[in-house]
Design an enzyme around this catalytic site. Structure first.
Site, PDB file in Angstrom:
ATOM      1  N   ARG A 111       0.841  -1.192   0.000  1.00  0.00           N
ATOM      2  CA  ARG A 111       0.000   0.000   0.000  1.00  0.00           C
ATOM      3  C   ARG A 111       0.885   1.255   0.000  1.00  0.00           C
ATOM      4  O   ARG A 111       1.970   1.259   0.628  1.00  0.00           O
ATOM      5  CB  ARG A 111      -0.862  -0.026   1.276  1.00  0.00           C
ATOM      6  N   THR A 389      -9.837   0.699  -9.413  1.00  0.00           N
ATOM      7  CA  THR A 389      -8.876  -0.232  -8.844  1.00  0.00           C
ATOM      8  C   THR A 389      -8.914  -1.424  -9.784  1.00  0.00           C
ATOM      9  O   THR A 389      -9.754  -1.485 -10.663  1.00  0.00           O
ATOM     10  CB  THR A 389      -9.349  -0.558  -7.412  1.00  0.00           C
ATOM     11  N   GLU A 428      -4.016   8.403  -3.825  1.00  0.00           N
ATOM     12  CA  GLU A 428      -4.421   7.586  -2.673  1.00  0.00           C
ATOM     13  C   GLU A 428      -4.540   8.380  -1.382  1.00  0.00           C
ATOM     14  O   GLU A 428      -5.152   7.916  -0.426  1.00  0.00           O
ATOM     15  CB  GLU A 428      -3.395   6.465  -2.485  1.00  0.00           C
ATOM     16  N   SER A 460      -7.834   1.018   3.443  1.00  0.00           N
ATOM     17  CA  SER A 460      -8.317   0.524   2.144  1.00  0.00           C
ATOM     18  C   SER A 460      -9.506  -0.406   2.334  1.00  0.00           C
ATOM     19  O   SER A 460      -9.741  -0.938   3.423  1.00  0.00           O
ATOM     20  CB  SER A 460      -7.181  -0.241   1.467  1.00  0.00           C
TER      21      SER A 460
HETATM   22  N1  GLY Z   1      -8.479   3.137  -3.184  1.00  0.00           N
HETATM   23  C1  GLY Z   1      -9.404   2.115  -2.947  1.00  0.00           C
HETATM   24  C2  GLY Z   1      -9.100   1.310  -1.729  1.00  0.00           C
HETATM   25  O1  GLY Z   1      -7.949   1.182  -1.383  1.00  0.00           O
HETATM   26  O2  GLY Z   1      -9.977   0.797  -1.093  1.00  0.00           O
END
Ligand code: GLY
Length: 579
Positions: A111, A389, A428, A460
């Site tokens: 991430r 995504t 993000e 997320s």
């Molecule tokens: N950006 C979508 C997630 O990480 O849930």
């Protein structure tokens, strides 16, 4: 070898080779169960399911040449960065859940992180009001990318092919071009003016000059991206986090007022975490722990409905739907209150999934009446992420399975193209709560556990998942969809386990979504029949039918005879390729 295909809607008696396969679910008369009658893809040895046929083919070729699922996943990942720039990426991050051929479970966190110069008020003005759009569009919206570090880590731990072999197909796709699908061409055309506004001349190949537009079938070449991929091929993580690409990335940030520095890039690390591995009936649910909320939420959702006869009640009947909505309401309230990056905040992971805790959460459930979200939790608030995504699922002939969900967050992320390096940066940072209690760009609100801190990972919803039955590999699944990822995975899983659908039927089946707040159930058109709808309305549920679809699933099911069924979502251009 392509062995068998069966249409959703076919009766079991019509399946050409039914031996050892799950039977098809027979659609009840008058119910619009399926979004489409797309067929599942059946194969014996290996399968790759992803958002783009070219990427799935790259992965399958790696499998055929003796690579394992980790090799195929890495090659597919880099191919998606080329052919699916909407969400496939070098400038984003994600999660991988893996079950190796011995049954060992692993979870890899790549991430993005908040830059070291980031701070909790970075999107507020002097009056402490949120500056609209700042966490979403442009240079300041990006977290430190994790994708390249993640793929290097996955390959080092589990790969068997050379790194160079895995990068080569993506480099060729970027260098020689790929034919644009209508979705890819349309996506770039739609964002043309935003790309120009954010990047000026640096949009290179993502924008056509004057009034020209991309067309389906046109060959799309990305020379700068090919160069960036070559540097990764030649120097691994250093080929991205140091040297030429890092210089270009930092220069891009400096040019546009971003804050990602060389130190951010050099200190980025992908982290192996303990996978969530919890029982639901005879099944073992293996999924992603925080900083994704996906795994915890999925287990909670399943366990809350476990005592009820869903199978007997039927798919999307009033009873089944009510129960799932009420589970979703409680789980999303928990998500908002408790979930964040475990390296920064304490998350009671085990407790949240425990039966006594869930029993307590369920005490307020009333069969005759919709619960009220305002009474479910005091002061906790929901999260929401956009839906750009992408997910890929891989199974190899030894039974290794890899489930990866990766994202730039919004479509094409922050819309910033790193000049000279040819890839989009993520946005993000908007997955953080930019100010506690204030709605973010999606009209929803966040809280303290997910506030910005330097080096912290944003919460997320991504839910890459693998399921075992009787300790054997059973299913690999996942999807994009922001906050709807969790509920799409939940329904797809129950569609197979409880309602006896094949993998493709489960993907094709229409879906619904509730996330605590707003206190509404969103349904895909015809997801509920009139009878179920009436019962739920009478009990006080607010139900909103929407034209937007839910999920772009990419899943693989292992049938009892060992046959793999690849199921890619008809809602997108997703494609499974097996051999
Ligand atoms: N950006 C979508 C997630 O990480 O849930």
């Amino acid at each position: 070898m392509f062995l068998l295909s069966c249409k959703t809607g076919q009766k079991p008696s019509q399946i050409k080779s039914g031996d050892g396969l799950f039977q098809l679910f027979e659609e009840p008369v008058g119910r619009g169960t399926f979004y489409s009658d797309k067929e599942g893809v059946f194969a014996e040895k290996g399968m790759v399911a992803s958002a783009h046929v070219a990427a799935s083919k790259v992965g399958t070729e790696i499998l055929k040449s003796g690579g394992n699922a980790a090799d195929a996943a890495v090659a597919t990942f880099f191919a998606l960065a080329v052919v699916h720039p909407f969400a496939g990426n070098l400038g984003g991050g994600g999660f991988a859940v893996i079950r190796d051929s011995e049954g060992q479970k692993l979870a890899l966190d790549f991430r993005e992180k908040a830059p070291l110069k980031g701070h909790k008020d970075m999107y507020l003005d002097e009056s402490r009001d949120v500056i609209k759009g700042l966490s979403r569009l442009g240079h300041l919206a990006s977290g430190v990318p994790g994708s390249v570090a993640g793929m290097v880590e996955l390959h080092e731990k589990l790969g068997s092919k050379s790194w160079k072999q895995l990068l080569t197909p993506a480099i060729e796709l970027a260098e020689n071009g790929v034919k644009l699908t209508s979705g890819q061409a349309g996506g770039m055309n739609r964002y043309k003016s935003t790309f120009q506004k954010i990047n000026g001349a640096a949009t290179v190949y993502y924008v056509k000059g004057d009034s020209l537009e991309f067309a389906e079938g046109e060959v799309f070449i990305q020379k700068d991206l090919a160069e960036s991929l070559r540097r990764i091929r030649d120097s691994g993580a250093k080929g991205f986090y140091e040297g030429e690409t890092a210089n270009l990335l930092v220069a891009e940030m400096e040019k546009g007022g971003g804050i990602i520095s060389h130190e951010d890039l050099e200190t980025y690390d992908a982290v192996w975490r303990d996978a969530i591995a919890k029982k639901y009936k005879d099944y073992n649910i293996i999924s992603m722990p925080p900083p994704s909320s996906g795994g915890v939420a999925l287990v909670q959702l399943l366990r809350l409905v476990e005592p009820y006869p869903l199978k007997e009640w039927g798919w999307n009947s009033a009873n089944t739907t009510q129960l799932m909505i009420e589970a979703e309401r409680r789980v999303y309230a928990d998500r908002a209150k408790w979930l964040g990056d475990v390296d920064f905040v304490k998350v009671p992971i085990t407790e949240l999934m425990s039966y006594p805790y869930l029993e307590e959460r369920w005490a307020s459930f009333k069969e005759n009446k919709a619960s009220d979200s305002r009474e479910i939790s005091g002061g906790a608030v929901p999260f929401y992420e956009s839906d750009e995504t992408t997910h890929l699922s891989v199974v190899d002939k030894e039974g290794m399975a890899v489930s990866i969900t990766t994202t730039l967050n919004g479509a094409f992320g922050s819309k910033v193209v790193v000049d000279g390096a040819g890839f989009f940066m993520n946005n993000e940072m908007d997955d953080f709560s930019v100010k506690a209690g204030v709605p973010n760009m999606f009209g929803l609100i966040g809280n303290k556990a997910n506030e910005i801190q330097p080096g912290k990972r944003m919460l997320s919803s991504m839910t890459p998942t693998i399921v075992e039955k009787d300790d054997k590999l059973f299913m690999v699944l996942g999807t994009p969809g922001g906050s709807t990822i969790i509920t799409s995975v939940y329904q797809t899983l129950l569609n197979v386990i409880e309602h006896g659908m094949t993998m493709q039927q489960a993907v094709n089946a229409r879906k619904f979504h509730h996330q605590w707040l707003p206190d509404k159930t969103f349904i895909e058109k015809d997801a509920l029949d009139l009878e179920a709808l009436q019962v739920l309305l009478n009990k006080g549920y607010t139900i909103e039918s929407q034209t937007r679809t839910l999920g772009w699933m990419d899943c693989i099911l292992v049938h009892p005879n060992g046959m793999l069924e690849g199921a890619s979502d008809p809602r997108g251009e997703n494609t499974s390729v097996g051999y």
